[in-house]
Design an enzyme around this catalytic site. Structure first.
Site, short mmCIF file in Angstrom:
data_model
loop_
_atom_site.label_atom_id
_atom_site.label_comp_id
_atom_site.label_asym_id
_atom_site.label_seq_id
_atom_site.Cartn_x
_atom_site.Cartn_y
_atom_site.Cartn_z
CB CYS A 103 -1.57 -0.28 1.35
SG CYS A 103 -2.26 -1.84 1.40
CG HIS A 135 -3.38 3.20 3.03
ND1 HIS A 135 -3.72 3.20 1.66
CD2 HIS A 135 -3.34 2.28 4.03
CE1 HIS A 135 -3.57 1.61 1.27
NE2 HIS A 135 -3.89 1.27 2.52
CG ASN A 193 -6.79 -1.33 1.83
OD1 ASN A 193 -5.90 -0.81 0.34
ND2 ASN A 193 -6.22 -1.42 2.81
N1 ACO Z 1 -18.84 -9.01 9.78
C1 ACO Z 1 -19.34 -9.56 10.75
N2 ACO Z 1 -17.77 -10.02 12.02
C2 ACO Z 1 -16.44 -10.05 11.40
C3 ACO Z 1 -16.37 -9.64 10.42
C4 ACO Z 1 -17.09 -9.30 9.45
N3 ACO Z 1 -16.33 -8.79 8.40
N4 ACO Z 1 -15.06 -9.52 10.33
C5 ACO Z 1 -14.93 -10.01 11.95
N5 ACO Z 1 -14.75 -9.80 12.36
C6 ACO Z 1 -15.35 -11.10 13.82
C7 ACO Z 1 -14.13 -11.03 14.04
O1 ACO Z 1 -14.75 -12.37 13.95
C8 ACO Z 1 -14.08 -11.58 15.52
O2 ACO Z 1 -15.77 -12.08 16.30
P1 ACO Z 1 -14.99 -12.85 17.76
O3 ACO Z 1 -14.63 -11.21 18.72
O4 ACO Z 1 -15.93 -13.31 18.23
O5 ACO Z 1 -13.34 -13.18 17.85
C9 ACO Z 1 -14.93 -9.22 16.01
O6 ACO Z 1 -15.18 -9.23 14.57
C10 ACO Z 1 -13.69 -8.30 16.11
O7 ACO Z 1 -12.56 -9.38 15.37
P2 ACO Z 1 -11.25 -7.85 15.27
O8 ACO Z 1 -10.18 -8.91 13.95
O9 ACO Z 1 -10.96 -7.75 16.64
O10 ACO Z 1 -11.52 -6.66 14.25
P3 ACO Z 1 -11.26 -4.84 14.22
O11 ACO Z 1 -12.18 -4.16 14.85
O12 ACO Z 1 -10.19 -5.20 14.84
O13 ACO Z 1 -11.93 -5.08 12.83
C11 ACO Z 1 -10.76 -5.00 10.69
C12 ACO Z 1 -10.95 -5.57 11.52
C13 ACO Z 1 -11.86 -3.84 9.84
C14 ACO Z 1 -9.65 -5.52 9.48
C15 ACO Z 1 -9.95 -3.55 12.01
O14 ACO Z 1 -8.25 -4.48 12.46
C16 ACO Z 1 -8.73 -3.30 10.32
O15 ACO Z 1 -9.25 -2.47 9.77
N6 ACO Z 1 -7.00 -3.47 10.37
C17 ACO Z 1 -6.36 -3.20 9.52
C18 ACO Z 1 -6.34 -3.71 8.23
C19 ACO Z 1 -5.53 -3.10 6.94
O16 ACO Z 1 -5.54 -1.52 6.66
N7 ACO Z 1 -4.61 -3.47 6.42
C20 ACO Z 1 -4.48 -3.00 5.13
C21 ACO Z 1 -3.66 -2.86 5.50
S1 ACO Z 1 -2.49 -1.61 3.83
C22 ACO Z 1 -1.59 -3.11 2.48
O17 ACO Z 1 -0.51 -3.38 2.38
C23 ACO Z 1 -2.94 -3.62 2.10
#
Ligand code: ACO
Length: 330
Positions: free
Chosen positions: A116, A256, A286
């Site tokens: 990214c 980003h 993203n």
């Molecule tokens: N729908 C419903 N529930 C979901 C989903 C979904 N799509 N995805 C995960 N959950 C659930 C999980 O299973 C978890 O359930 P549990 O508590 O029973 O285990 C709960 O929701 C919370 O999950 P978390 O992973 O803690 O959720 P979080 O608030 O961290 O959000 C997310 C997840 C959106 C992926 C976040 O962590 C994020 O944005 N991280 C950064 C990712 C990013 O920016 N990546 C790109 C990097 S750049 C590149 O190089 C491509």
């Protein structure tokens, strides 16, 4: 003695596929909800390339717009840098295909991979080449068909990503955005947090690698999230420090576009009202390397960016990699 050269962005272009994948549709594909996706990421919809749209073709469309805006002849382009982690092929480079299609037959071309943060890595190289006098006009293309490596059965990742391309022409001549500084960084200790395991030389494509889903991106989202805000804040501060511009002097922040919660946290750390932070994450998700420059192009189209306005770009990605750049309108 020759006068000192200054690298500027003198033309921008972008391309987004027409096809929309909205949260309602995702609800029918994985166990998720519009409410969960919007509250956790800020994303409502994203664009999806169709079977005829590729990283190269999207990049070509963006590049043609940037070249037209820069009002340069494609024959005057010396170098093409393509930032992508979803190239058409491992080789030839996507840069070679774009070079052919935009008619830049005097240009050398290569791809670079910094996930990214790719656009900022490309910007840094372009600045160096222009200011050393090595090249006069450089085309940067950041293009991603990220849907080609997303598992649409994995709710942890498929809700986040979209396809799209952006392009910029960098030159010492003409009016535009002066590239004051680009500050980059990498921390390979976290290389496994966001990874496409298969298809390289370590895990070549086999029947087994396909069956075990090694050709889809894997991400430890919560861990990536933890690093993202801290990393982008320090990259941005390093960049500002290097040019002697204070946080109060930032006119626009273009981060980003990964997650609205990360964007809001960054804005808060810089004391910036959210209206000064340009956002496309709600409509494109993203789009990896292309995201920052798609947002920059829209900012320039929609807002009244005035002379001497300072635009701060900041990004992070797999690697982990990060980068920030301060641009000043002149
Ligand atoms: N729908 C419903 N529930 C979901 C989903 C979904 N799509 N995805 C995960 N959950 C659930 C999980 O299973 C978890 O359930 P549990 O508590 O029973 O285990 C709960 O929701 C919370 O999950 P978390 O992973 O803690 O959720 P979080 O608030 O961290 O959000 C997310 C997840 C959106 C992926 C976040 O962590 C994020 O944005 N991280 C950064 C990712 C990013 O920016 N990546 C790109 C990097 S750049 C590149 O190089 C491509």
């Amino acid at each position: 003695m020759d006068k000192a050269k200054t690298a500027r962005i003198i033309g921008c272009g972008s391309y987004l596929p027409e096809k929309i994948l909205d949260n309602k549709k995702l609800e029918s594909m994985v166990e998720t909800s519009d409410e969960w996706i919007v509250s956790r990421t800020g994303i409502s919809e994203r664009r999806m390339a169709n079977a005829e749209e590729h990283t190269s073709t999207m990049g070509i469309s963006a590049a043609k717009k940037a070249i037209a805006q820069a009002k340069i002849d494609p024959l005057d382009i010396d170098l093409i840098i393509v930032a992508t982690c979803t190239p058409d092929y491992l080789f030839p480079s996507t840069g070679a295909i774009i070079q052919r299609e935009v008619g830049a037959k005097n240009a050398a071309a290569f791809d670079l991979q910094a996930a990214c943060t790719g656009y900022l890595f490309a910007l840094s190289i372009a600045k160096g080449y222009i200011e050393s006098g090595n090249y006069k006009n450089i085309l940067i293309v950041a293009s991603e068909k990220i849907s080609s490596i997303v598992d649409y059965k994995d709710r942890n990742t498929c809700i986040l990503f979209g396809d799209g391309a952006s392009a910029s022409v960098i030159s010492d001549e003409g009016k535009g955005l002066e590239i004051r500084n680009v500050s980059l960084g990498t921390d390979g200790n976290h290389a496994n947090l966001l990874i496409l395991p298969g298809g390289g030389s370590r895990i070549p494509s086999t029947e087994e690698s396909v069956k075990s889903k090694k050709h889809y991106l894997k991400m430890e989202g919560r861990e990536v999230f933890k690093h993202a805000v801290r990393i982008m804040e320090s990259a941005a501060k390093q960049c500002l420090g290097r040019v002697g511009v204070s946080e109060e002097e930032i006119s626009w922040l273009v981060p980003h576009q990964a997650n609205i919660r990360i964007i809001t946290a960054i804005a808060k750390r810089f004391g910036l009202p959210i209206e000064k932070v340009y956002r496309t994450v709600h409509k494109y998700g993203n789009t990896s390397a292309s995201g920052v420059a798609i947002a920059l192009e829209e900012l320039l189209q929609e807002k009244n960016v005035a002379k001497n306005d300072n635009i701060l770009l900041v990004a992070f990605g797999s690697g982990l990699t990060w980068g920030a750049s301060l641009l000043t309108q002149n």
